[in-house]
Structure formats: C-alpha cells, structure tokens
Design a protein around this motif. Structure first.
Motif, short mmCIF file in Angstrom:
data_model
loop_
_atom_site.label_atom_id
_atom_site.label_comp_id
_atom_site.label_asym_id
_atom_site.label_seq_id
_atom_site.Cartn_x
_atom_site.Cartn_y
_atom_site.Cartn_z
N VAL A 31 0.86 -1.17 0.00
CA VAL A 31 0.00 0.00 0.00
C VAL A 31 0.89 1.23 0.00
O VAL A 31 1.96 1.23 0.60
N ASP A 54 -3.06 5.62 -2.60
CA ASP A 54 -3.71 4.42 -3.13
C ASP A 54 -5.20 4.44 -2.78
O ASP A 54 -5.59 4.88 -1.70
N VAL A 89 -8.29 2.33 -1.72
CA VAL A 89 -8.48 1.05 -1.05
C VAL A 89 -9.92 0.92 -0.56
O VAL A 89 -10.65 1.91 -0.45
N ARG A 105 -9.01 6.66 0.10
CA ARG A 105 -7.62 6.67 -0.34
C ARG A 105 -6.71 6.84 0.87
O ARG A 105 -7.11 7.39 1.90
N GLN A 153 -8.86 -4.41 -0.08
CA GLN A 153 -8.81 -4.20 -1.53
C GLN A 153 -7.97 -2.97 -1.85
O GLN A 153 -8.16 -1.91 -1.26
N ASN A 154 -7.03 -3.13 -2.80
CA ASN A 154 -6.22 -2.02 -3.29
C ASN A 154 -6.53 -1.85 -4.78
O ASN A 154 -6.11 -2.65 -5.61
N ARG A 195 -3.21 -0.91 -7.11
CA ARG A 195 -2.00 -1.66 -6.81
C ARG A 195 -1.03 -1.65 -7.98
O ARG A 195 0.17 -1.47 -7.81
#
Length: 398
Positions: free
Chosen positions: A194, A198, A200, A208, A240-241, A244
């Motif tokens: 992470v 990002d 997420v 974010r 969840q990213n 990524r």
C-alpha cells in the motif's frame, strides 16, 4: 570585573561573527544556487538550524577561551555544560534539517501529478516513512548523548548495561503492540503493498491512503470522513487495493429486468452512452446476462474508467441512463410478477402456442465484442490469458 566584561565582549563578538559568516554564506549560496534544487532547499529549510548551531558553537568556544581566569569555578563548569547541551541539541537539529533537505530533493524528482504515478507514490511513501524514522532516531541519540554528559548518569550506565537483557525483554513485552505497529509500518513502506494516495476498500469503506506513519494509517473516505487504522491491520487482514498496479479500474452496474428485455438493443444503448462521455477510458464496455432465476433476468453492464472517482460517476451515469431507457423505450421489460391460471395438463390453447419464427442460433463469429468479457478485444484477450493461461484455450473453461 574587567575579566567578566572581557568574557561578555568575547562571547558577543563570537556570536556576531558566526551570524555574519552564516548570513554571508546564505546569500552567496542563494544567489549561486538559483538553478540548483538542492541548494535552494538548503537555503530555505536549513538556514535557521545552521544559524543556531553556528551561534551556539561560537559562544561555547568564546566562553571556553575567555574564562581562563575562572578555571575550576563552579559557575564556569555549569555554563560550559549548558553550552555543550546546546551544541548537541543544535547539531541534532542541523542533521535532521539536512536529512529533510536531502529527502525533499529526492522527492522532487518523482512527480505525483501525472497519470502514471505508481512508482512516484511508492518512493514518496518510503521516503516519508524513512524521514519519520530518522528524525526519531536522531532525537533519541541526541537525548542519549546529552544524558551521558552528566557524570551521575555515566556512573549508572555500567549497572544499567548489566541488566539490559532483562529490561529489554520486559520492555519488549510491554510494548509488543507498539513495536508490532512500527515493524508493520516499515513492512508496508518497503513491501509496496500500500502506498500514499492508493485507493483502497477497508472495513467496507472506500477511500484513499491519506497518511501513513509507523503506528497508524489514515484513510480518507469518499465522503471526507477519516478512518484511522493501526498499521498492523494492513499486514494481518485482507483489504482491496484498487490502484496496486495501475489507476484504471473496472466497475459494474446490474439490473433486474423482465425476460422481455431486448439484450442486444440494451447493449447498443450502453455502447452509445459510454462513447458520448469523457468518463469512459475506451477499454471495456460489456453487457451480459449473468443470471436468469426467480422470474427475472440479471443484466450486468461492465465499464472501465481511468481512476476510481471517474468510475464511480460512470457507473451512476450508466444506471441512470439505462433505467430511463428501459422505462421510456422498453416498458414491457420492467420487472414484474406473473400469475397464470390454467389447466395443469396444458390442454388449453394458449398453453400450446409455438414461436412464430424459428429461433436462429448465433455462431461464435456473430457474438458482438461488447457481449464478451474474456475475448473479443485486445483487453479481453489479455484478461482471458490472465485468468485462464496463455497455453490453455479460453473455450476449455466451458
């Protein structure tokens, strides 16, 4: 009296000379380094710490060399000790400032205001974490050196070292949670799981990464709330990213409609809609029937966007437009409940109605591209290889 006056004059003269030398050097470096980012950062962020360190050091030398007449006096020892403590603190501030300047110069090479900023965000995350760690280490070392200047503390040091093993175990047990978060923060910074900015999904919330420290992570949720989680959360629980590998993402909009829905007409309407908006990035536009149970069929529209924010707006636009299209142009396809009263033996005429025209089966060539998620386009072929394998044909899934 004259000796004390000479000490004061020498101390003030040393401080003035140090300030003058630092100011002249600052102006010269500022003029010469206008085109150098390193020199600009140095003059902007390290000027004050250099001033303080040079002044305290000059005063310390001035007092030491102008108080030879008071060797052995208690006030001289106390004053010199205080000045030594000031030198240690100012030098620690100077070292921290120089490290911050070096880190800011390194960060300036990696821009985050460009579309493909994944590598820049990773470097920024690592540098920010290193900055916090190095400043903490400098502060601890400076305090340790300052304490070691006291003879009483130095004398206790030998006894403390003998019990350092037991104290270390006790401290580790007491600070197990804190140390776990610290190591988790370092792991996040260098494992690239992470990064700052990002997008997420954690604890059912979409947001974010706004701030990432050694002990906690701040997630800015889409509605401007802040979700604060310990860094160990991201190393022990799934999340969840969405960014990524890249910012572009896929999203769905699902509809429960009647069996009378003309799927191909709805597919063409979806294509016309996404091609008319700049929210769509041109990669994926697929409409498929994913389920047909309970008296209705489930139609899923899959679209793509350049980032998570655009995708959210695009999904809402697809829902709004297709709901209006079904209501205005295909009202018979709106979901409904049917109740039929007839002969259980199917002997009524209306129960034996045959289709007026034969059903024509589509061949593989006639399946439109926007009706297939795995195949039909370069993006679909790549997705098929990712989920099936390059050596295995896509048809083997069936």
């Amino acid at each position: 009296m004259q000796s004390y006056l000479g000490t004061i004059v020498a101390t003030l003269a040393a401080a003035a000379i140090a300030l003058f030398a630092v100011e002249v050097t600052h102006r010269v470096v500022r003029r010469v380094g206008r085109r150098s980012l390193l020199l600009t950062e140095l003059t902007d962020h390290a000027h004050r710490s250099i001033q303080v360190a040079a002044t305290v050091l000059a005063v310390q030398f001035g007092v030491r060399f102008s108080t030879g007449y008071a060797v052995g006096e208690q006030w001289r020892q106390v004053l010199l000790h205080l000045l030594v403590l000031g030198v240690i603190a100012s030098v620690a501030w100077l070292v921290a400032s120089l490290l911050v300047v070096a880190e800011d110069t390194a960060l300036a090479r990696f821009r985050v205001d460009v579309p493909d900023n994944r590598h820049a965000r990773r470097v920024r995350t690592q540098v920010v974490m290193l900055r916090r760690l190095t400043i903490a280490v400098i502060v601890v070392l400076a305090l340790g050196v300052m304490l070691m200047t006291f003879p009483a503390v130095r004398g206790i040091g030998a006894g403390v070292l003998t019990s350092a093993g037991v104290a270390g175990v006790v401290a580790a047990l007491a600070a197990q949670s804190l140390l776990g978060n610290v190591f988790a923060g370092l792991q996040l910074a260098f494992s690239d799981a992470v990064r700052l900015d990002d997008v997420v999904v954690v604890e059912g919330e979409w947001g974010r990464i706004e701030e990432l420290t050694l002990s906690y992570v701040v997630v800015q949720i889409w509605d401007d709330r802040r979700l604060i989680l310990p860094t160990s959360y991201f190393t022990t629980k799934p999340f969840q990213n969405w960014t990524r590998t890249e910012a572009a993402v896929l999203g769905t909009a699902e509809f429960d409609v009647d069996w009378a829905i003309p799927v191909q007409a709805m597919r063409e309407e979806l294509r016309r809609l996404v091609e008319s908006t700049d929210l769509w990035d041109g990669r994926v536009c697929v409409l498929q029937v994913t389920d047909a149970t309970g008296g209705t069929v489930k139609v899923r529209a899959l679209v793509s966007a350049a980032d998570a924010g655009s995708l959210f707006d695009l999904r809402c636009l697809v829902r709004e437009h297709l709901v209006s299209w079904i209501r205005d142009h295909q009202p018979t396809a709106m979901p409904r409940m049917r109740t039929e009263i007839g002969d259980a033996e199917s002997s009524l005429a209306w129960q034996r109605v045959r289709p007026r025209r034969p059903v024509r089966r589509l061949t593989d060539v006639e399946v439109p591209d926007d009706a297939r998620l795995f195949g039909g386009s370069d993006d679909g072929d790549a997705r098929s290889e990712a989920f099936v394998g390059p050596d295995e044909p896509a048809d083997s899934r069936r």
